[in-house]
Scaffold this active site. Structure first.
Site, PDB file in Angstrom:
ATOM      1  CB  SER A  82      -0.914  -0.023   1.232  1.00  0.00           C
ATOM      2  OG  SER A  82      -1.965   0.870   1.054  1.00  0.00           O
TER       3      SER A  82
ATOM      4  CG  ASN B 274       1.973   2.689  -7.082  1.00  0.00           C
ATOM      5  OD1 ASN B 274       1.156   2.884  -6.201  1.00  0.00           O
ATOM      6  ND2 ASN B 274       2.185   1.516  -7.644  1.00  0.00           N
ATOM      7  CB  CYS B 275       0.409   8.437  -7.846  1.00  0.00           C
ATOM      8  SG  CYS B 275      -0.666   7.074  -8.305  1.00  0.00           S
TER       9      CYS B 275
ATOM     10  CE1 TYR C 168     -15.230 -12.440  -8.449  1.00  0.00           C
ATOM     11  CE2 TYR C 168     -14.245 -14.082  -6.991  1.00  0.00           C
ATOM     12  CZ  TYR C 168     -15.365 -13.507  -7.575  1.00  0.00           C
ATOM     13  OH  TYR C 168     -16.614 -13.994  -7.297  1.00  0.00           O
TER      14      TYR C 168
ATOM     15  N   GLY D  11      -6.962  -4.421 -11.605  1.00  0.00           N
ATOM     16  CA  GLY D  11      -5.820  -3.505 -11.651  1.00  0.00           C
ATOM     17  C   GLY D  11      -5.106  -3.502 -12.989  1.00  0.00           C
ATOM     18  CG  ASP D  12      -1.759  -0.803 -13.409  1.00  0.00           C
ATOM     19  OD1 ASP D  12      -2.868  -0.259 -13.329  1.00  0.00           O
ATOM     20  OD2 ASP D  12      -0.682  -0.233 -13.147  1.00  0.00           O
TER      21      ASP D  12
ATOM     22  CE1 TYR E 151     -19.195  33.802 -11.670  1.00  0.00           C
ATOM     23  CE2 TYR E 151     -21.494  34.382 -11.218  1.00  0.00           C
ATOM     24  CZ  TYR E 151     -20.202  34.757 -11.556  1.00  0.00           C
ATOM     25  OH  TYR E 151     -19.906  36.075 -11.749  1.00  0.00           O
TER      26      TYR E 151
HETATM   27  P1  FAD Z   1       0.327  -2.192  -8.280  1.00  0.00           P
HETATM   28  O1  FAD Z   1      -0.122  -1.028  -7.512  1.00  0.00           O
HETATM   29  O2  FAD Z   1       1.540  -2.070  -9.111  1.00  0.00           O
HETATM   30  O3  FAD Z   1       0.493  -3.382  -7.269  1.00  0.00           O
HETATM   31  C1  FAD Z   1       0.879  -4.660  -7.685  1.00  0.00           C
HETATM   32  C2  FAD Z   1       1.778  -5.272  -6.633  1.00  0.00           C
HETATM   33  O4  FAD Z   1       1.839  -6.629  -6.881  1.00  0.00           O
HETATM   34  C3  FAD Z   1       3.225  -4.771  -6.735  1.00  0.00           C
HETATM   35  O5  FAD Z   1       3.640  -4.194  -5.524  1.00  0.00           O
HETATM   36  C4  FAD Z   1       4.033  -6.013  -7.047  1.00  0.00           C
HETATM   37  O6  FAD Z   1       5.252  -6.043  -6.380  1.00  0.00           O
HETATM   38  C5  FAD Z   1       3.135  -7.110  -6.543  1.00  0.00           C
HETATM   39  N1  FAD Z   1       3.339  -8.396  -7.224  1.00  0.00           N
HETATM   40  C6  FAD Z   1       3.467  -8.590  -8.560  1.00  0.00           C
HETATM   41  N2  FAD Z   1       3.599  -9.910  -8.823  1.00  0.00           N
HETATM   42  C7  FAD Z   1       3.546 -10.540  -7.645  1.00  0.00           C
HETATM   43  C8  FAD Z   1       3.627 -11.884  -7.271  1.00  0.00           C
HETATM   44  N3  FAD Z   1       3.769 -12.832  -8.193  1.00  0.00           N
HETATM   45  N4  FAD Z   1       3.565 -12.210  -5.979  1.00  0.00           N
HETATM   46  C9  FAD Z   1       3.425 -11.235  -5.042  1.00  0.00           C
HETATM   47  N5  FAD Z   1       3.334  -9.956  -5.320  1.00  0.00           N
HETATM   48  C10 FAD Z   1       3.387  -9.597  -6.619  1.00  0.00           C
HETATM   49  N6  FAD Z   1      -1.967   6.286 -11.679  1.00  0.00           N
HETATM   50  C11 FAD Z   1      -2.793   7.331 -11.609  1.00  0.00           C
HETATM   51  O7  FAD Z   1      -4.012   7.165 -11.746  1.00  0.00           O
HETATM   52  N7  FAD Z   1      -2.320   8.595 -11.384  1.00  0.00           N
HETATM   53  C12 FAD Z   1      -0.994   8.836 -11.208  1.00  0.00           C
HETATM   54  O8  FAD Z   1      -0.584   9.979 -10.987  1.00  0.00           O
HETATM   55  C13 FAD Z   1      -0.097   7.757 -11.292  1.00  0.00           C
HETATM   56  N8  FAD Z   1       1.228   7.956 -11.142  1.00  0.00           N
HETATM   57  C14 FAD Z   1       2.065   6.868 -11.176  1.00  0.00           C
HETATM   58  C15 FAD Z   1       3.429   7.076 -10.993  1.00  0.00           C
HETATM   59  C16 FAD Z   1       4.290   6.010 -11.016  1.00  0.00           C
HETATM   60  C17 FAD Z   1       5.754   6.242 -10.846  1.00  0.00           C
HETATM   61  C18 FAD Z   1       3.793   4.697 -11.190  1.00  0.00           C
HETATM   62  C19 FAD Z   1       4.721   3.525 -11.189  1.00  0.00           C
HETATM   63  C20 FAD Z   1       2.439   4.480 -11.389  1.00  0.00           C
HETATM   64  C21 FAD Z   1       1.571   5.560 -11.370  1.00  0.00           C
HETATM   65  N9  FAD Z   1       0.203   5.390 -11.570  1.00  0.00           N
HETATM   66  C22 FAD Z   1      -0.635   6.461 -11.524  1.00  0.00           C
HETATM   67  C23 FAD Z   1      -0.363   4.066 -11.865  1.00  0.00           C
HETATM   68  C24 FAD Z   1      -0.942   3.414 -10.621  1.00  0.00           C
HETATM   69  O9  FAD Z   1       0.020   3.443  -9.618  1.00  0.00           O
HETATM   70  C25 FAD Z   1      -1.344   2.026 -10.957  1.00  0.00           C
HETATM   71  O10 FAD Z   1      -2.364   2.081 -11.920  1.00  0.00           O
HETATM   72  C26 FAD Z   1      -1.887   1.242  -9.782  1.00  0.00           C
HETATM   73  O11 FAD Z   1      -0.970   1.218  -8.736  1.00  0.00           O
HETATM   74  C27 FAD Z   1      -2.200  -0.188 -10.243  1.00  0.00           C
HETATM   75  O12 FAD Z   1      -2.588  -0.958  -9.153  1.00  0.00           O
HETATM   76  P2  FAD Z   1      -2.360  -2.508  -9.153  1.00  0.00           P
HETATM   77  O13 FAD Z   1      -2.861  -3.005  -7.859  1.00  0.00           O
HETATM   78  O14 FAD Z   1      -2.892  -3.123 -10.363  1.00  0.00           O
HETATM   79  O15 FAD Z   1      -0.793  -2.704  -9.249  1.00  0.00           O
END
Ligand code: FAD
Length: 819
Positions: A40, A43-44, A280, A283-284, A426
């Site tokens: 948690s 990242n942003c 399920y 996310g990304d 406004y």
């Molecule tokens: P993540 O938040 O990446 O979490 C996935 C986690 O899973 C990671 O910590 C990874 O280590 C873990 N993981 C992966 N594989 C495994 C495994 N096999 N076993 C155990 N753990 C694992 N979005 C915005 O909307 N606005 C912003 O301003 C913005 N700025 C960003 C800036 C940066 C530098 C970055 C990197 C991203 C940014 N984003 C932004 C994108 C946003 O952070 C992501 O869209 C969001 O965090 C995605 O969530 P998620 O849970 O899918 O993946």
């Protein structure tokens, strides 16, 4: 017996699932695996800690495993990578730093591993000097490079959101920064015009930008890294941040039986369920529905990820919930600017074969007359059925508000008509009575309803043929002098009705003004008179943005003049002037009138929101012999410091130099017409010229005399004919009519209303200013005699003169106008 849910990934989606699921089901056993050290985290916020805008590293770590245990009774296991899933046996294999490899069974599994930085097979990409930015560890590595290379060179590869944010933050730390982008322009969610504005901003801030040029090779040599581009150019740096894009982190799922898309993205149904009913994903790493087109897409943003997490938890706990799709609402800061986008841009609309239309507007973020108003540029994309498809906005303030309004309208499948009906909060410090969202709707309605044929700069560049078409500039002279599209003819909109005969009816007329509004008015005038017209949406301002090539890395220095060291000492009193909200030439006139009041050596610190002031003040200071100490753009405002009449010579001597305008730079104007529109134009030009320290003489003759008559009755002796004339002629500026479309007095009211709204001074204010600025107002003696006017009937400050006087003034002028 209680059930067990395993969650892979402990950041946006994973942590959202865990917390919501616990709130819904106190008995569920929940284990969250995270392969990295932190769960948690924000990242942003990572780029901003590198830039030390977010000073505390710990403020990015939003939760710890212990805090999640205490609050939500979660079993959080960090340094625990899930390496294998067996959906049939319903268990996963975990590779743990502490416990080694082990298996864990589940009733429900949530796969949310996110996306990792792309690593294309470029020679040398594995160099230790090529870094990525995904997590805290990556951030620490980049920050330590920056801390150890305070005057070093950083190279960022990739002009997406992460690349641009990183480049900005490296600049904030004082590094020499290069940004490389393989595509023709940075920031793909934006159309070209917007990307170009942002590119200009980057370059002005000192970033060396290389677009349309991909990386061919990375090479390390003697502690440096060299990046060779496809063009052959080689860039030297201390380190590289590669932000080329992201790809789903799903390699470990390859043999799991979970269905993946062609690019490794996890496929789910609308409940975020994979092809296994108890697994399920969100996310990304997942493919989702494009809310607008209904197609499939991936949108790696935090908002969708968090909401999908909540939906997954609802479904696991038996509350049916659906993810309806994403509209890709996004925003970013580019130094002082903000850029935001939602939905479909014009490029994608075309690619998808949608019959879309686009319009541009440049509204203020709040009422122009309230101090601090800044301009924004907005593009709205919609279809022939009037449905809003997308929007982009760029500016300094209020961009987030606008784009969020549009996002809401798109979410509810709203139309351009809905935009016109929005009632938004406004008051002058916050918005305009007609909000930017309303304005976008109005202009879009006019376009779809064929009141005007608005075209984009691209359309213009493609379709305009100078042999068979006419390009008409309807701005005023001051604007034209600052730049115009080559080959255009100039008829100010206010003169258009009178000068229509100069235009051909058998040719298509492309019209433009500064931002599009006067172009629209001109288009309405001409089309109702049988002309064929098109209006350049966004006007010259947008055209100029997209057609001006920015010199890499040099513009910033040119655009931000710093105080010359020898002039730093105090030479007089400093006065602050707020000229925000005033339109051209208002800020210059304000400077001129203030400058007239102060002593040589005194300094005026001027703040203006009219972007044209940036160039105008440079020219004004040069021309008038006052010293421009500094001028810069800051959060949508132009800030300038001008010292009256002193200058440093090469040998550092301070000398007086004000008021150097030469005699033959004077201007004479013969004002023959008594029409309101012409009177306004005459006084705007006169004030503009006076602010440039020209001596201006306005010679009023015949119907022009009406402009300078007092409004109130004056007791004077007249014969019968003189009385008749006096009775029939308008008494003063307030009674003047328009040269065209007077419409029984409605026309002048409309023009005056429009001027008020646009912060253009009224004719009466313009006259007052002209008198105060030293404009010589001369009434033609012969006309007075002829019309039976007496000196007492004229406004204060008017002197009487004959043709001889006018001609001698004209001899000393480099311009004589007849209005
Ligand atoms: P993540 O938040 O990446 O979490 C996935 C986690 O899973 C990671 O910590 C990874 O280590 C873990 N993981 C992966 N594989 C495994 C495994 N096999 N076993 C155990 N753990 C694992 N979005 C915005 O909307 N606005 C912003 O301003 C913005 N700025 C960003 C800036 C940066 C530098 C970055 C990197 C991203 C940014 N984003 C932004 C994108 C946003 O952070 C992501 O869209 C969001 O965090 C995605 O969530 P998620 O849970 O899918 O993946």
């Amino acid at each position: 017996m209680s059930k067990k849910t395993l969650i892979i990934g402990g950041v946006a989606t994973g942590a959202s699932v865990a917390a919501r699921l616990r709130r819904l089901d106190e008995s569920m056993e929940i284990i969250m695996f995270e392969k990295g050290e932190f769960i948690s985290f924000a990242n942003c916020g990572l780029p901003y800690h590198i830039g030390e805008v977010i000073p505390e590293r710990d403020s990015l770590i939003l939760q710890t495993p212990q805090a999640m245990k205490d609050r939500f009774n979660l079993d959080v296991r960090v340094y625990s990578e899930v390496t294998k899933i067996d959906p049939i046996a319903m268990k996963v294999t975990v590779n743990s730093k502490d416990k080694g490899s082990y298996e864990e069974s589940y009733d429900y599994l949530v796969v949310s591993p996110g996306a990792k930085p792309m690593k294309p097979p470029i020679k040398g990409i594995d160099s230790k000097k090529v870094l990525n930015l995904r997590n805290i560890k990556d951030m620490d590595a980049i920050k330590s490079y920056v801390d150890n290379n305070k005057k070093g060179k950083g190279i960022v590869i990739g002009g997406g959101f992460i690349g641009v944010e990183t480049a900005e933050n490296l600049v904030e730390r004082g590094l020499d920064v290069t940004l490389v982008e393989a595509a023709p322009h940075i920031l793909a969610p934006f159309d070209t015009e917007f990307s170009m504005v942002l590119e200009k901003e980057l370059v002005e801030r000192g970033i060396a930008l290389h677009i349309n040029d991909g990386v061919k090779e990375f090479r390390e040599d003697q502690g440096k890294i060299y990046v060779r581009l496809q063009s052959g150019l080689e860039i030297e740096g201390d380190f590289v941040v590669s932000a080329i894009g992201v790809t789903p982190d799903t390699e470990f799922l390859k043999d799991s039986g979970i269905e993946l898309g062609s690019r490794g993205q996890i496929l789910t149904d609308k409940n975020m369920r994979t092809n296994f009913k108890n697994i399920y994903a969100g996310g990304d790493a997942t493919e989702i529905t494009d809310y607008i087109t209904g197609g499939r897409t991936t949108i790696p943003l935090a908002g969708p990820a968090n909401r999908q997490g909540r939906i997954i938890a609802d479904n696991i706990s038996g509350m049916e919930n659906e993810y309806k799709g994403s509209i890709g609402t996004s925003i970013l800061k580019v130094f002082d600017m903000t850029a935001a986008a939602v939905g479909i841009n014009e490029r994608n609309a075309k690619r998808l074969g949608l019959e879309s239309r686009s319009i541009f507007i440049h509204p203020n973020n709040h009422a122009g007359y309230y101090p601090g108003a800044t301009q924004m540029t907005i593009k709205l994309v919609f279809d022939q059925e009037r449905k809003v498809l997308g929007a982009q906005a760029i500016g300094y303030e209020g961009i987030d508000k606008f784009i969020d309004v549009i996002a809401t309208v798109i979410k509810y499948k709203g139309t351009i008509d809905d935009l016109t009906e929005l009632e938004l909060a406004y008051a002058p410090p916050f918005l305009s009575a007609k909000s930017p969202a309303n304005m976008a709707g109005f202009v879009a309605q006019n376009t779809v309803d064929n009141l005007v044929d608005n075209v984009t700069v691209d359309d213009f560049n493609r379709d305009f043929d100078k042999e068979t078409m006419v390009l008409l500039d309807v701005r005023n002279l001051v604007e034209v002098e600052n730049g115009a599209i080559e080959g255009s003819i100039h008829i100010p909109v206010d003169e258009l009705r009178a000068r229509m005969s100069e235009l051909p009816k058998d040719k298509l007329i492309f019209i433009y003004c500064q931002v599009g509004i006067r172009g629209y008015i001109a288009s309405r005038i001409l089309t109702q008179n049988g002309f064929k017209t098109k209006n350049l949406s966004g006007g010259y301002k947008l055209f100029n943005f997209v057609t001006t090539k920015v010199d890499e890395g040099t513009e910033y220095m040119r655009n931000n003049l710093e105080i010359a060291p020898a002039m730093n000492e105090q030479t007089g009193t400093t006065y602050n002037i707020d000229a925000t909200g005033l339109c051209c030439p208002g800020p210059l006139m304000r400077v001129k009138s203030e400058m007239d009041q102060v002593e040589p050596g005194d300094i005026l610190k001027v703040t203006a929101s009219d972007m044209g002031f940036f160039e105008d003040i440079k020219a004004w200071a040069k021309r008038t012999g006052n010293e421009l100490l500094s001028v810069n753009k800051e959060k949508g405002l132009i800030k300038a410091q001008i010292r009256k009449g002193l200058k440093v010579t090469d040998d550092n001597t301070i000398i007086s130099c004000a008021n150097t305008a030469s005699k033959n730079e004077n201007m004479t104007m013969v004002v023959f017409s008594g029409d309101l529109d012409k009177a306004i134009a005459a006084f705007i030009i006169a004030n503009g010229a006076a602010s440039m320290d020209k001596k201006v003489t306005m010679f009023f003759t015949f119907w022009g005399m009406n402009i300078i008559r007092k409004p109130e009755p004056v007791s004077v002796t007249k014969n019968f004919i003189e009385k008749m004339f006096g009775f029939m002629m308008p008494k003063g500026s307030a009674k003047l009519t328009l040269s065209n479309l007077n419409m029984g007095g409605i026309g002048p009211k409309m023009i005056r209303g429009l001027m008020k709204k646009k912060n253009v001074q009224s004719l009466e204010e313009l006259i007052k200013n002209a008198v105060n600025a030293g404009v010589e107002i001369v009434a033609c003696q012969m006309s007075m005699d002829l019309l039976g006017l007496k000196e007492e009937e004229l406004i204060d400050g008017v002197k009487l003169g004959g043709v001889g006087y006018m001609l001698s003034e004209s001899d000393d002028s480099n311009a004589t106008m007849f209005i």
